[in-house]
Motif scaffolding. Structure first.
Motif, PDB file in Angstrom:
ATOM      1  N   ALA A 198      58.284  23.038  22.615  1.00  0.00           N
ATOM      2  CA  ALA A 198      58.618  21.613  22.489  1.00  0.00           C
ATOM      3  C   ALA A 198      59.529  21.129  23.609  1.00  0.00           C
ATOM      4  N   CYS A 199      60.269  22.060  24.224  1.00  0.00           N
ATOM      5  CA  CYS A 199      61.303  21.661  25.184  1.00  0.00           C
ATOM      6  C   CYS A 199      60.993  21.947  26.644  1.00  0.00           C
ATOM      7  N   VAL A 200      60.107  22.905  26.920  1.00  0.00           N
ATOM      8  CA  VAL A 200      59.821  23.301  28.305  1.00  0.00           C
ATOM      9  C   VAL A 200      58.332  23.059  28.577  1.00  0.00           C
ATOM     10  N   PRO A 201      58.005  22.319  29.617  1.00  0.00           N
ATOM     11  CA  PRO A 201      56.593  22.058  29.928  1.00  0.00           C
ATOM     12  C   PRO A 201      55.801  23.352  30.152  1.00  0.00           C
ATOM     13  N   ASN A 202      54.551  23.349  29.717  1.00  0.00           N
ATOM     14  CA  ASN A 202      53.698  24.542  29.828  1.00  0.00           C
ATOM     15  C   ASN A 202      53.587  25.058  31.258  1.00  0.00           C
ATOM     16  N   ASP A 203      53.479  24.158  32.233  1.00  0.00           N
ATOM     17  CA  ASP A 203      53.339  24.629  33.611  1.00  0.00           C
ATOM     18  C   ASP A 203      54.587  25.370  34.073  1.00  0.00           C
ATOM     19  N   GLU A 204      55.754  24.980  33.584  1.00  0.00           N
ATOM     20  CA  GLU A 204      56.986  25.683  33.943  1.00  0.00           C
ATOM     21  C   GLU A 204      57.048  27.046  33.262  1.00  0.00           C
ATOM     22  N   ILE A 205      56.542  27.132  32.040  1.00  0.00           N
ATOM     23  CA  ILE A 205      56.468  28.421  31.350  1.00  0.00           C
ATOM     24  C   ILE A 205      55.502  29.344  32.089  1.00  0.00           C
ATOM     25  N   GLN A 206      54.357  28.829  32.496  1.00  0.00           N
ATOM     26  CA  GLN A 206      53.372  29.646  33.210  1.00  0.00           C
ATOM     27  C   GLN A 206      53.929  30.155  34.538  1.00  0.00           C
ATOM     28  N   THR A 207      54.617  29.296  35.256  1.00  0.00           N
ATOM     29  CA  THR A 207      55.238  29.712  36.515  1.00  0.00           C
ATOM     30  C   THR A 207      56.266  30.810  36.269  1.00  0.00           C
TER      31      THR A 207
END
Length: 100
Positions: A29-38
């Motif tokens: 909910a708090c961190v964008p998926n693309d940032e998690i993937q990176t």
């Protein structure tokens, strides 16, 4: 040149298996998926993120010895999140520190 209507994720050859992936509802909910993937790509390459030098060395030893790995990253919004890969490389979890 037109931009394609899909996202491209480049996955580099990892230094270790991430196993199954899971994330807490809070981090999703708090961190964008693309940032998690990176961050997952960085973690799997042995880039431990925003850890101090002592903790980075501990992770390097853990990688060689087969123990648990912990990385810390900061989202573009400044929110700190962790990635933990279990000792047997069966599971990697993305979470906020307060989810631990």
């Amino acid at each position: 040149m037109d931009k394609p209507d899909y996202d491209v994720l480049i996955i580099l050859m990892p230094k270790f298996s991430l196993g199954g992936l899971c994330a807490t509802p809070n981090v999703l909910a708090c961190v964008p998926n693309d940032e998690i993937q990176t961050a997952l790509n960085r973690h799997s390459q042995g880039d431990w993120g925003a850890l101090d030098d002592e903790d980075k060395r501990a992770n390097d030893r853990a990688l060689a010895e087969g123990t648990r790995l912990l990385s810390a990253y900061n989202s573009q919004a400044g929110l700190r999140f962790w990635i933990i890969t279990e000792w047997d490389r069966s599971l990697t979890t993305v979470l906020l520190p307060e989810d631990y």
